[in-house]
Design a protein around this motif. Sequence first.
Motif, PDB file in Angstrom:
ATOM      1  N   LEU A 169      10.102 -19.484   2.086  1.00  0.00           N
ATOM      2  CA  LEU A 169       9.285 -18.782   3.068  1.00  0.00           C
ATOM      3  C   LEU A 169       9.669 -17.305   3.096  1.00  0.00           C
ATOM      4  CD1 LEU A 169       7.124 -19.230   5.251  1.00  0.00           C
ATOM      5  CD2 LEU A 169       8.981 -19.638   6.882  1.00  0.00           C
ATOM      6  N   THR A 170       8.674 -16.447   2.879  1.00  0.00           N
ATOM      7  CA  THR A 170       8.918 -15.003   2.862  1.00  0.00           C
ATOM      8  C   THR A 170       8.251 -14.368   4.071  1.00  0.00           C
ATOM      9  OG1 THR A 170       6.994 -14.722   1.415  1.00  0.00           O
ATOM     10  CG2 THR A 170       9.154 -14.864   0.360  1.00  0.00           C
ATOM     11  N   VAL A 171       9.008 -14.215   5.121  1.00  0.00           N
ATOM     12  CA  VAL A 171       8.535 -13.620   6.371  1.00  0.00           C
ATOM     13  C   VAL A 171       9.633 -12.691   6.878  1.00  0.00           C
ATOM     14  CG1 VAL A 171       7.751 -14.088   8.735  1.00  0.00           C
ATOM     15  CG2 VAL A 171       7.194 -15.692   6.910  1.00  0.00           C
ATOM     16  N   PHE A 172       9.254 -11.604   7.544  1.00  0.00           N
ATOM     17  CA  PHE A 172      10.259 -10.728   8.123  1.00  0.00           C
ATOM     18  C   PHE A 172      11.175 -11.539   9.030  1.00  0.00           C
ATOM     19  CE2 PHE A 172       7.018  -7.292   7.373  1.00  0.00           C
ATOM     20  CZ  PHE A 172       7.794  -6.575   6.470  1.00  0.00           C
ATOM     21  N   SER A 173      12.465 -11.254   8.980  1.00  0.00           N
ATOM     22  CA  SER A 173      13.448 -12.046   9.723  1.00  0.00           C
ATOM     23  C   SER A 173      13.150 -12.070  11.217  1.00  0.00           C
ATOM     24  CB  SER A 173      14.857 -11.506   9.471  1.00  0.00           C
ATOM     25  OG  SER A 173      14.950 -10.138   9.845  1.00  0.00           O
ATOM     26  N   LYS A 174      12.635 -10.984  11.772  1.00  0.00           N
ATOM     27  CA  LYS A 174      12.359 -10.937  13.201  1.00  0.00           C
ATOM     28  C   LYS A 174      11.214 -11.865  13.596  1.00  0.00           C
ATOM     29  CE  LYS A 174       9.214  -6.959  12.921  1.00  0.00           C
ATOM     30  NZ  LYS A 174       8.956  -5.565  13.410  1.00  0.00           N
ATOM     31  N   ASN A 175      10.381 -12.246  12.608  1.00  0.00           N
ATOM     32  CA  ASN A 175       9.236 -13.124  12.885  1.00  0.00           C
ATOM     33  C   ASN A 175       9.472 -14.560  12.451  1.00  0.00           C
ATOM     34  OD1 ASN A 175       7.791 -10.852  13.794  1.00  0.00           O
ATOM     35  ND2 ASN A 175       7.014 -10.431  11.731  1.00  0.00           N
ATOM     36  N   MET A 176      10.612 -14.820  11.802  1.00  0.00           N
ATOM     37  CA  MET A 176      10.825 -16.110  11.152  1.00  0.00           C
ATOM     38  C   MET A 176      10.731 -17.284  12.127  1.00  0.00           C
ATOM     39  SD  MET A 176      11.412 -17.144   8.019  1.00  0.00           S
ATOM     40  CE  MET A 176      12.180 -15.705   7.250  1.00  0.00           C
ATOM     41  N   THR A 177      11.484 -17.228  13.220  1.00  0.00           N
ATOM     42  CA  THR A 177      11.514 -18.375  14.126  1.00  0.00           C
ATOM     43  C   THR A 177      10.172 -18.595  14.805  1.00  0.00           C
ATOM     44  OG1 THR A 177      12.398 -16.955  15.888  1.00  0.00           O
ATOM     45  CG2 THR A 177      13.990 -18.176  14.541  1.00  0.00           C
ATOM     46  N   SER A 178       9.478 -17.513  15.166  1.00  0.00           N
ATOM     47  CA  SER A 178       8.192 -17.669  15.854  1.00  0.00           C
ATOM     48  C   SER A 178       7.127 -18.215  14.916  1.00  0.00           C
ATOM     49  CB  SER A 178       7.734 -16.329  16.451  1.00  0.00           C
ATOM     50  OG  SER A 178       7.604 -15.349  15.443  1.00  0.00           O
ATOM     51  N   VAL A 179       7.166 -17.845  13.628  1.00  0.00           N
ATOM     52  CA  VAL A 179       6.193 -18.356  12.657  1.00  0.00           C
ATOM     53  C   VAL A 179       6.376 -19.854  12.453  1.00  0.00           C
ATOM     54  CG1 VAL A 179       5.537 -18.337  10.222  1.00  0.00           C
ATOM     55  CG2 VAL A 179       5.796 -16.185  11.454  1.00  0.00           C
ATOM     56  N   VAL A 180       7.610 -20.282  12.248  1.00  0.00           N
ATOM     57  CA  VAL A 180       7.878 -21.710  12.026  1.00  0.00           C
ATOM     58  C   VAL A 180       7.520 -22.518  13.267  1.00  0.00           C
ATOM     59  CG1 VAL A 180       9.645 -23.430  11.529  1.00  0.00           C
ATOM     60  CG2 VAL A 180       9.664 -21.233  10.322  1.00  0.00           C
ATOM     61  N   ALA A 181       7.881 -22.005  14.449  1.00  0.00           N
ATOM     62  CA  ALA A 181       7.563 -22.710  15.688  1.00  0.00           C
ATOM     63  C   ALA A 181       6.059 -22.832  15.887  1.00  0.00           C
ATOM     64  CB  ALA A 181       8.194 -21.992  16.878  1.00  0.00           C
ATOM     65  N   THR A 182       5.311 -21.787  15.521  1.00  0.00           N
ATOM     66  CA  THR A 182       3.857 -21.819  15.659  1.00  0.00           C
ATOM     67  C   THR A 182       3.233 -22.853  14.736  1.00  0.00           C
ATOM     68  OG1 THR A 182       3.805 -19.479  16.260  1.00  0.00           O
ATOM     69  CG2 THR A 182       1.744 -20.447  15.502  1.00  0.00           C
ATOM     70  N   MET A 183       3.774 -22.997  13.537  1.00  0.00           N
ATOM     71  CA  MET A 183       3.265 -24.005  12.612  1.00  0.00           C
ATOM     72  C   MET A 183       3.402 -25.407  13.200  1.00  0.00           C
ATOM     73  SD  MET A 183       4.642 -22.634   8.918  1.00  0.00           S
ATOM     74  CE  MET A 183       4.070 -21.064   8.227  1.00  0.00           C
ATOM     75  N   CYS A 184       4.507 -25.638  13.901  1.00  0.00           N
ATOM     76  CA  CYS A 184       4.717 -26.947  14.533  1.00  0.00           C
ATOM     77  C   CYS A 184       3.798 -27.138  15.729  1.00  0.00           C
ATOM     78  CB  CYS A 184       6.163 -27.096  14.989  1.00  0.00           C
ATOM     79  SG  CYS A 184       7.358 -27.218  13.659  1.00  0.00           S
ATOM     80  N   SER A 185       3.771 -26.152  16.615  1.00  0.00           N
ATOM     81  CA  SER A 185       3.044 -26.311  17.871  1.00  0.00           C
ATOM     82  C   SER A 185       1.540 -26.288  17.685  1.00  0.00           C
ATOM     83  CB  SER A 185       3.451 -25.209  18.859  1.00  0.00           C
ATOM     84  OG  SER A 185       3.094 -23.937  18.361  1.00  0.00           O
ATOM     85  N   SER A 186       1.058 -25.695  16.595  1.00  0.00           N
ATOM     86  CA  SER A 186      -0.384 -25.598  16.390  1.00  0.00           C
ATOM     87  C   SER A 186      -0.937 -26.740  15.567  1.00  0.00           C
ATOM     88  CB  SER A 186      -0.733 -24.268  15.714  1.00  0.00           C
ATOM     89  OG  SER A 186      -0.131 -24.179  14.452  1.00  0.00           O
ATOM     90  N   THR A 187      -0.087 -27.651  15.148  1.00  0.00           N
ATOM     91  CA  THR A 187      -0.515 -28.771  14.312  1.00  0.00           C
ATOM     92  C   THR A 187      -0.354 -30.074  15.061  1.00  0.00           C
ATOM     93  OG1 THR A 187       0.226 -27.584  12.351  1.00  0.00           O
ATOM     94  CG2 THR A 187      -0.217 -29.929  12.096  1.00  0.00           C
ATOM     95  N   ILE A 188      -1.404 -30.868  15.099  1.00  0.00           N
ATOM     96  CA  ILE A 188      -1.349 -32.193  15.706  1.00  0.00           C
ATOM     97  C   ILE A 188      -1.555 -33.213  14.600  1.00  0.00           C
ATOM     98  CG2 ILE A 188      -2.460 -33.807  17.295  1.00  0.00           C
ATOM     99  CD1 ILE A 188      -3.245 -31.473  19.004  1.00  0.00           C
ATOM    100  N   PHE A 189      -0.701 -34.214  14.573  1.00  0.00           N
ATOM    101  CA  PHE A 189      -0.836 -35.286  13.602  1.00  0.00           C
ATOM    102  C   PHE A 189      -1.483 -36.485  14.286  1.00  0.00           C
ATOM    103  CE2 PHE A 189       2.940 -32.856  12.363  1.00  0.00           C
ATOM    104  CZ  PHE A 189       2.528 -32.453  11.108  1.00  0.00           C
ATOM    105  N   VAL A 190      -2.570 -36.957  13.730  1.00  0.00           N
ATOM    106  CA  VAL A 190      -3.284 -38.086  14.319  1.00  0.00           C
ATOM    107  C   VAL A 190      -3.488 -39.161  13.270  1.00  0.00           C
ATOM    108  CG1 VAL A 190      -5.357 -38.816  15.535  1.00  0.00           C
ATOM    109  CG2 VAL A 190      -4.485 -36.507  15.880  1.00  0.00           C
ATOM    110  N   ARG A 191      -3.012 -40.363  13.534  1.00  0.00           N
ATOM    111  CA  ARG A 191      -3.180 -41.466  12.596  1.00  0.00           C
ATOM    112  C   ARG A 191      -4.530 -42.137  12.824  1.00  0.00           C
ATOM    113  NH1 ARG A 191       1.101 -42.628   9.631  1.00  0.00           N
ATOM    114  NH2 ARG A 191       3.187 -42.015  10.334  1.00  0.00           N
TER     115      ARG A 191
END
Length: 220
Positions: A169-191
């Motif tokens: 993952l190539t993201v500015f270090s200051k944005n790293m945690t917020s980008v990864v957290a957004t990927m989790c929170s914006s994705t819903i898994f539905v079976r």
Amino acid sequence: WFSKSNLLQIMDGFSRLSFPHCVGAMDETHIDISSPGGKVDEYGNRKNYSSVLLQGTVDRTGRFIDSEVGWGRRNHDAHLFVTSWIYRAKDSGVFEMGNPTLSIEECSIPALILTDGVYTLRQWLITLYGTPRDRRERNFDYTLSRTCNVMEGAFGHLKALWHCLSSCLTVFSKNMTSVVATMCSSTIFVRRGNTMCFWMRNSQCLTGTYLCSCKAEPEL
């Protein structure tokens, strides 16, 4: 998220797997990153590569109910756990609405979270015996690990959707945690049957592309 009906539904799902009064499964995964400024010593983990550490908690269907992101420095992975919001919320009894408890032999048991990772045992966190002494403890560890596979599956599907999490993952270090957290929170898994569908709460938030194998917003 934790309305009374949702909470009972989640608990019922885990109860069918021999773990009653449980609301989630927890684990961690390392996400490779491009070392900011080549500072491997500052951002490196115990395996000598740069990473951020993602701690996730999911319900029985694999949907994220909490995610915590921190730098994967060489300190023990449990450091993220003891400094996380979910740790403080569970200790304070405010993670679930109404802080439901179960009484067993005059002992009040809070809503439980399962893990087969290396975590500190808490009143609300069920971990492996690690070194089982008899058949009963071996069976417990086997059942717990099998139940926690839902967390590993959630990480796998997350990385399958966001391919950048499976590479470097190539993201500015200051944005790293917020980008990864957004990927989790914006994705819903539905079976649905044997298919895992992906739905973006906000289709423009990261990619501008509507990534979905179904036409309508899923029923939650």
